[in-house]
Design a protein around this motif. Sequence first.
Motif, mmCIF file in Angstrom:
data_model
loop_
_atom_site.group_PDB
_atom_site.id
_atom_site.type_symbol
_atom_site.label_atom_id
_atom_site.label_comp_id
_atom_site.label_asym_id
_atom_site.label_seq_id
_atom_site.Cartn_x
_atom_site.Cartn_y
_atom_site.Cartn_z
ATOM 1 N N LEU A 71 1.041 -0.935 -0.034
ATOM 2 C CA LEU A 71 -0.146 -0.211 0.183
ATOM 3 C C LEU A 71 0.683 1.561 0.250
ATOM 4 C CD1 LEU A 71 -2.834 -1.067 2.676
ATOM 5 C CD2 LEU A 71 -2.513 -1.111 0.544
ATOM 6 N N ILE A 72 0.317 2.244 -0.160
ATOM 7 C CA ILE A 72 1.039 2.926 -0.170
ATOM 8 C C ILE A 72 -0.024 4.969 0.009
ATOM 9 C CG2 ILE A 72 0.752 4.343 -2.989
ATOM 10 C CD1 ILE A 72 3.169 5.556 -2.980
ATOM 11 N N SER A 73 0.519 5.316 0.996
ATOM 12 C CA SER A 73 -0.637 6.662 0.965
ATOM 13 C C SER A 73 -0.746 8.127 -0.300
ATOM 14 C CB SER A 73 -0.718 7.154 1.916
ATOM 15 O OG SER A 73 0.494 8.201 2.125
ATOM 16 N N LEU A 105 -4.205 1.325 -8.714
ATOM 17 C CA LEU A 105 -2.680 0.447 -8.559
ATOM 18 C C LEU A 105 -2.352 1.445 -9.661
ATOM 19 C CD1 LEU A 105 -1.564 -2.157 -8.371
ATOM 20 C CD2 LEU A 105 -1.557 -2.366 -10.693
ATOM 21 N N ILE A 106 -0.903 1.892 -8.616
ATOM 22 C CA ILE A 106 0.346 2.941 -8.689
ATOM 23 C C ILE A 106 1.943 2.074 -9.337
ATOM 24 C CG2 ILE A 106 1.871 4.905 -8.069
ATOM 25 C CD1 ILE A 106 -1.533 4.494 -6.512
ATOM 26 N N ARG A 107 1.275 2.365 -10.455
ATOM 27 C CA ARG A 107 2.764 2.026 -11.096
ATOM 28 C C ARG A 107 3.870 3.116 -11.122
ATOM 29 N NH1 ARG A 107 2.014 -3.496 -13.267
ATOM 30 N NH2 ARG A 107 -0.082 -3.568 -13.926
ATOM 31 N N GLY A 108 4.998 2.424 -11.190
ATOM 32 C CA GLY A 108 6.366 3.737 -10.391
ATOM 33 C C GLY A 108 7.435 3.087 -11.085
ATOM 34 N N ARG A 109 8.678 3.965 -11.233
ATOM 35 C CA ARG A 109 9.299 3.290 -11.747
ATOM 36 C C ARG A 109 10.032 2.827 -9.949
ATOM 37 N NH1 ARG A 109 12.297 6.994 -15.335
ATOM 38 N NH2 ARG A 109 10.153 8.220 -15.916
ATOM 39 N N THR A 126 5.376 -0.978 -7.353
ATOM 40 C CA THR A 126 4.152 -0.798 -8.354
ATOM 41 C C THR A 126 2.931 -1.054 -6.233
ATOM 42 O OG1 THR A 126 4.747 -2.271 -9.782
ATOM 43 C CG2 THR A 126 2.671 -2.248 -9.222
ATOM 44 N N ARG A 127 1.992 -0.083 -6.395
ATOM 45 C CA ARG A 127 1.146 -0.297 -4.806
ATOM 46 C C ARG A 127 0.047 0.274 -5.118
ATOM 47 N NH1 ARG A 127 5.140 0.817 -0.759
ATOM 48 N NH2 ARG A 127 7.161 -0.265 -1.885
#
Length: 99
Positions: free
Chosen positions: A5-7, A37-41, A44-45
């Motif tokens: 998870l990410i806030s 779903l947040i995909r980043g560099r 993935t959160r």
Amino acid sequence: MEARLISLPLVQLARLLGLVRSIEPVELQDSRDWGLLIRGRGFTRLLEQELLHAPNLIRPVGWSTPRPITFRGRQAAVTYAQRLGLLPRQKTWSVSASE
């Protein structure tokens, strides 16, 4: 696929720094609910649900237990993300020409 998870404040900071590649609604495996779903560099959160600050709130699971924010459908997840500025808003709408 399992995701941590990410806030929301961390997502907004990561977007500001250019670390977020995409944000997309996904269906969660255990239920019919949808999450963001947040995909980043390098990460993935899932977007974390904000805590309710009500000391007299009764819930079957601890109110402070971290959990992803869930939505009933894909469109509800997209609308929420657009309202927060995580996804671009719709710019054009089709209009019928008949009067």
